[in-house]
Design an enzyme around this catalytic site. Structure first.
Site, mmCIF file in Angstrom:
data_model
loop_
_atom_site.group_PDB
_atom_site.id
_atom_site.type_symbol
_atom_site.label_atom_id
_atom_site.label_comp_id
_atom_site.label_asym_id
_atom_site.label_seq_id
_atom_site.Cartn_x
_atom_site.Cartn_y
_atom_site.Cartn_z
ATOM 1 N N SER A 157 0.832 -1.190 0.000
ATOM 2 C CA SER A 157 0.000 0.000 0.000
ATOM 3 C C SER A 157 0.878 1.257 0.000
ATOM 4 O O SER A 157 1.745 1.413 -0.857
ATOM 5 C CB SER A 157 -0.953 -0.035 1.200
ATOM 6 N N ARG A 227 -11.883 6.445 10.269
ATOM 7 C CA ARG A 227 -11.461 5.048 10.231
ATOM 8 C C ARG A 227 -12.541 4.156 9.633
ATOM 9 O O ARG A 227 -12.242 3.224 8.877
ATOM 10 C CB ARG A 227 -11.124 4.568 11.650
ATOM 11 N N ASP A 323 -8.918 -6.287 -4.695
ATOM 12 C CA ASP A 323 -8.481 -5.009 -4.122
ATOM 13 C C ASP A 323 -8.982 -3.892 -5.037
ATOM 14 O O ASP A 323 -8.461 -3.678 -6.126
ATOM 15 C CB ASP A 323 -6.957 -4.979 -4.015
ATOM 16 N N HIS A 356 -8.124 -5.105 -0.249
ATOM 17 C CA HIS A 356 -6.823 -4.453 -0.076
ATOM 18 C C HIS A 356 -6.049 -5.029 1.111
ATOM 19 O O HIS A 356 -4.821 -5.153 1.057
ATOM 20 C CB HIS A 356 -7.032 -2.951 0.110
ATOM 21 N N ASP A 357 -6.730 -5.382 2.164
ATOM 22 C CA ASP A 357 -6.058 -5.905 3.354
ATOM 23 C C ASP A 357 -5.408 -7.270 3.133
ATOM 24 O O ASP A 357 -4.744 -7.787 4.029
ATOM 25 C CB ASP A 357 -7.054 -6.006 4.516
#
Length: 379
Positions: A157, A227, A323, A356-357
């Site tokens: 990232s 968040r 992602d 994405h994680d």
């Protein structure tokens, strides 16, 4: 907490602090003096000092990438699945350096640090940082550690952006670059998500223009919302559907706007609550701006191949199919530019439902590919 340290862990580790007194000129036109970088090391530096690997962290990351600080730790460092004896980044072979970037809130000098000119926390007076600024500060740390060239610079990232910048800013100091789930610059949509998150913080009544520490408060609600917005983008629709679906938190609907009715609502509120208790709001603003500003090809009218022409490293680029924050198409932009610049590059697009994680998770195909590339690196 672990009942025993796993055999493939780097074990108990302690952060180290390096102070710098030489001013660091920043892209914003300001400079920092008397700043500190907090870092950890895993593995031993060989006699030739040729086996060092730099780990660059993402937006909410920090220096604690592997192992445990104590036996009371609930979980290990954020990339423990990839760093340790026999793992992808094998600490029996490599000496790994992981640091908390300037502007962070985990020990390195940042907005919550005392401003030597005023004796109170910097707050909003801390200078805006860029990826290039971070790389320059990391190069100074490498100098102190006696590391003239990294065997590899690795990051996912925002960390992948730093790894790319290393090959541009210091081409002679990087042999291999691994950019995972990254991009050559943010899309308009990504910048938009970051702006929504920033506005949530900036408009919180407890933000106080960034000087909330002096007021003895934190902009908790704004940071929670930031968040929550961010976390949605880190997961794929498939991952969220599989984990939560339309599952209810209770047995019936309450028909109001305040109750936590769906499991996904509960999850997001928990993530926001937990994050707001450990992360600095000004740091969040700085990190998202660094993401927005990253565009190394801008100096060559958007020509990334020209920008990477001076790089001397070999490259490994990896992406994940679901992602959508940093899609595979963005990684392929990097690969295409590297090919056009006649650089050695390996590319793998990993089929993974986590979004994405995924770069943080122990996905077998991912770890296999990661290990395979790292095993090729001569030290």
């Amino acid at each position: 907490m672990p009942t025993a340290i796993p055999a493939d862990s780097v074990g108990l580790v302690s952060p180290k602090v390096q102070r710098f007194s030489e001013p660091l000129a920043l892209a914003c036109g300001r400079s920092l003096t008397d700043y500190e970088l907090v870092y950890e090391t895993y593995g031993e530096l060989n006699e030739a000092r040729s086996n060092a690997v730099l780990i660059c962290h993402a937006l909410s990351g920090h220096h604690h990438a592997a192992g445990y600080h104590s036996m009371e730790d609930r979980k290990p460092g954020w990339w423990d699945s990839c760093i340790g004896p026999g793992k992808a980044i094998d600490t029996l072979k490599f000496c790994v350096v992981s640091l908390n970037n300037l502007g962070g809130c985990n020990g390195s000098t940042g907005p919550s640090s005392l401003n030597p000119a005023t004796g109170v926390p910097y707050g909003a007076d801390f200078p805006v940082m860029t990826v290039e600024d971070w790389v320059n500060s990391q190069a100074r740390l490498a100098d102190v550690l006696g590391i003239q060239q990294w065997a590899a610079v690795v990051g996912g990232s925002l960390g992948g952006m730093q790894a790319l910048q290393w090959t541009i800013s210091y081409p002679d100091r990087v042999r291999h670059c691994l950019a995972i789930a990254s991009a050559p610059k943010l899309s308009a949509q990504n910048i938009a998500f970051n702006e929504v998150a920033r506005q949530a913080i900036l408009t919180d009544p407890e933000f106080h223009g960034g000087h909330f520490q002096e007021q003895g408060v934190i902009p908790k609600r704004g940071l929670m919302l930031a968040r929550m917005v961010g976390h949605i983008t880190y997961l794929s629709d498939d991952a969220m559907g599989e984990k939560f679906g339309r599952g209810l938190k209770s047995e019936k609907l309450n028909y109001d706007f305040h109750s936590v009715e769906f499991q996904v609502e509960s999850y997001l509120r928990y993530q926001g609550e937990e994050f707001s208790g450990r992360f600095d709001a000004n740091t969040y603003l700085l990190m998202t701006k660094a993401l927005d500003y990253f565009d190394p090809a801008a100096v060559h009218d958007g020509d990334l191949a020209r920008t990477l022409a001076s790089a001397k490293a070999d490259f490994c680029v990896m992406s994940f199919t679901t992602d959508w924050r940093f899609s595979p198409a963005r990684s392929r932009e990097i690969v295409d530019a590297l090919i056009a610049a006649r650089k050695n590059v390996n590319y793998l697009e990993i089929d993974a439902p986590q979004g994405h994680d995924a770069f943080l998770m122990p996905i077998p195909r991912y770890l296999q590919a990661f290990s395979s590339y790292m095993n090729r690196i001569a030290v």
